[in-house]
Design an enzyme around this catalytic site. Structure first.
Site, PDB file in Angstrom:
ATOM      1  N   ARG A  60       0.678  -1.217  -0.031  1.00 50.07           N
ATOM      2  CA  ARG A  60       0.106  -0.019   0.004  1.00 50.07           C
ATOM      3  C   ARG A  60       0.789   1.243   0.065  1.00 50.07           C
ATOM      4  NH1 ARG A  60      -1.406   1.680   4.498  1.00 50.07           N
ATOM      5  NH2 ARG A  60      -2.207  -0.439   5.344  1.00 50.07           N
ATOM      6  N   TYR A 113     -16.395  17.535 -15.237  1.00 44.89           N
ATOM      7  CA  TYR A 113     -16.670  15.893 -15.419  1.00 44.89           C
ATOM      8  C   TYR A 113     -17.375  15.463 -14.260  1.00 44.89           C
ATOM      9  CZ  TYR A 113     -15.936  10.777 -15.238  1.00 44.89           C
ATOM     10  OH  TYR A 113     -16.014   9.492 -15.245  1.00 44.89           O
ATOM     11  N   ASP A 186      -6.972  19.205 -14.186  1.00 45.40           N
ATOM     12  CA  ASP A 186      -7.373  17.924 -14.708  1.00 45.40           C
ATOM     13  C   ASP A 186      -6.887  17.969 -16.406  1.00 45.40           C
ATOM     14  OD1 ASP A 186      -8.221  15.712 -15.913  1.00 45.40           O
ATOM     15  OD2 ASP A 186     -10.104  15.802 -14.603  1.00 45.40           O
ATOM     16  N   LYS A 211      -7.806   7.074 -19.767  1.00 41.72           N
ATOM     17  CA  LYS A 211      -8.240   7.602 -20.716  1.00 41.72           C
ATOM     18  C   LYS A 211      -6.758   7.550 -21.630  1.00 41.72           C
ATOM     19  CE  LYS A 211     -11.982   8.306 -18.634  1.00 41.72           C
ATOM     20  NZ  LYS A 211     -12.164   9.517 -17.930  1.00 41.72           N
TER      21      LYS A 211
HETATM   22  C1  LIG Z   1     -12.855   9.793 -16.734  1.00 39.61           C
HETATM   23  C2  LIG Z   1     -12.504  11.167 -15.925  1.00 39.61           C
HETATM   24  C3  LIG Z   1     -12.245  11.533 -14.643  1.00 39.61           C
HETATM   25  C4  LIG Z   1     -12.580  10.357 -13.745  1.00 39.61           C
HETATM   26  O1  LIG Z   1     -11.509   9.265 -13.857  1.00 39.61           O
HETATM   27  P1  LIG Z   1     -11.915   7.506 -13.406  1.00 39.61           P
HETATM   28  O2  LIG Z   1     -10.648   6.833 -13.841  1.00 39.61           O
HETATM   29  O3  LIG Z   1     -13.070   7.389 -14.105  1.00 39.61           O
HETATM   30  O4  LIG Z   1     -12.072   7.747 -12.020  1.00 39.61           O
HETATM   31  C5  LIG Z   1     -11.667  12.522 -14.248  1.00 39.61           C
HETATM   32  N1  LIG Z   1     -11.758  13.662 -15.105  1.00 39.61           N
HETATM   33  C6  LIG Z   1     -11.848  13.442 -16.395  1.00 39.61           C
HETATM   34  C7  LIG Z   1     -11.918  14.617 -17.278  1.00 39.61           C
HETATM   35  C8  LIG Z   1     -12.400  12.304 -16.971  1.00 39.61           C
HETATM   36  O5  LIG Z   1     -12.483  12.006 -18.172  1.00 39.61           O
END
Ligand SMILES: *Cc1c(COP(=O)(O)O)cnc(C)c1O
Length: 396
Positions: A60, A113, A186, A211
């Protein structure tokens, strides 16, 4: 590599692609393995009580496969410390609790998001952190939303989802810092290949590595990158104390994806540009939304802070919601589905799918909107697929 001081790895001032491929891991000294093993272990033998080998004690706290990914993520974002989590939202929750406390305030994008909005609204708010929404494309609106003395974080996504709004990272960093707040970006939609928020003044970069970074739709993960030791210490403490870490196999898959990020992103952008040009001329298309278009309201800022304009394209279909739904249901190469950033092209109807939860609020998206995550298939096939699907939307 003798010109580098011993403690500076040879890739530290190398190009993006070199860092994406080499940073974070040296071939294993005992076997020469070029790729880090998947260290499927929870614990580590100690050489006498407290005699840790390389600092590893319990997985962890740290695991060598995750360490490799974390080093690579820091290197590609131009940061000094990277942290890998079980998901993007796990990274976000850990960050918020590491940096904020009850009674404080955050400014979040008014089109954040959906999962980020839900986290602030339904989880962090219960814990005592309040938030206000502001349009990240409007620097004055963000400044006005700040509560001096209370605002701890200004949270920005750019480009935003699904309308691809653009926030000026440099200007927003100045606004946040003037108020004694931190700027969090982000960077999921742009990826570190197209946009480097830390160099533009951001304090923390957040990723859903699910992504573009992972890039193959085969793993869920998240990341935080900083270049400040104090922020890193707080995040490291909370990463271990909260425990939402990336497992070794997930870290390995994500690192594997990261190595090809640059070539994938260039092809995502090439294909997106071709599709945008085609849709602009299409009689069934009302409007094409892409930051690379000169009439996009964020075009100038995007051109300044992004290397290219990315693989996400949104468009409005003539004929309203029914036509938009028909297009989404008739593609074959574009798979109908949520998420984005994988090698395969995806199509979705934000109003009914990713953004259904904001229907009836200020965040509602147009019902005739279709969102594409343009993949890296043969672009002729992608164009032909959209054409045959759009023929369903043309008035007969
Ligand atoms: C998918 C996404 C998230 C969240 O991420 P997860 O891996 O699904 O928890 C946060 N910000 C953006 C812009 C996203 O596309």
């Amino acid at each position: 590599m003798s010109e580098h001081p011993a403690q500076q790895p040879y890739w530290s001032d190398a190009g993006f692609e070199t860092r994406a491929i080499h940073a974070g891991y040296e071939p294993d000294p005992s076997t020469g393995a070029v790729i880090p093993p998947i260290y499927a272990t929870s614990t580590y033998k100690q050489d006498g009580v407290g005699g840790l080998r390389g600092g590893y004690e319990y997985s962890r706290s740290a695991n060598p496969t995750r360490t490799a990914l974390e080093g690579a993520l820091a290197a590609v974002e131009g940061g000094t410390h990277g942290f890998a989590f079980a998901s993007g939202l796990a990274a976000e929750d850990t960050l918020v609790r590491a940096l904020c406390g009850p009674g404080q305030h955050a400014v979040i994008p008014d089109d954040a998001y959906g999962g980020t909005f839900r986290l602030f609204d339904k989880v962090e708010q219960v814990w005592g952190l309040v938030h206000s929404p502001a349009a990240v494309s409007d620097v004055d609106a963000v400044r006005a939303a700040i509560r001096p003395g209370e605002t701890r974080l200004v949270w920005v996504e750019t480009p935003t989802n699904p309308l691809l709004g653009i926030g000026d990272i440099e200007a927003l960093a100045a606004v946040a810092h003037d108020a004694g707040a931190l700027l969090v970006v982000d960077n999921t939609f742009a990826s570190p290949y197209l946009q480097q928020p830390l160099a533009l003044g951001a304090d923390v970069v957040v990723h859903s590595t699910t992504k573009y970074v992972g890039g193959h739709s085969d793993v869920v993960g998240g990341a935080l990158v900083v270049r400040d030791d104090d922020l890193a210490d707080r995040i490291r403490f909370h990463q271990n104390a909260m425990g939402a870490v990336a497992g070794p196999f997930d870290a390995w898959l994500t690192l594997r994806g990261l190595k090809t990020l640059a070539v994938r992103m260039d092809r995502h952008c090439d294909n997106a540009e071709r599709i945008v040009a085609h849709l602009l001329d299409h009689p069934a298309v009302e409007q094409v939304i892409y930051p690379g278009l000169p009439d996009h309201p964020g075009h100038e800022v995007a051109a300044r802070q992004m290397k290219r304009f990315g693989g996400m394209v949104s468009f409005r279909v003539k004929g309203g919601e029914a036509a938009a739904l028909a297009v989404c249901e008739r593609t074959h190469v574009f798979t109908l589905g949520e998420s984005l950033g994988g090698v395969e092209s995806l199509i979705e109807h934000p109003g009914r799918m990713t953004h259904a939860s904001v229907a009836g609020t200020d965040l509602e998206v147009p019902a005739d909107l279709v969102r594409l995550s343009v993949g890296i298939e043969s672009v002729e096939d992608l164009v032909a697929d959209l054409d045959q699907a759009l023929s369903a939307a043309l008035p007969r």
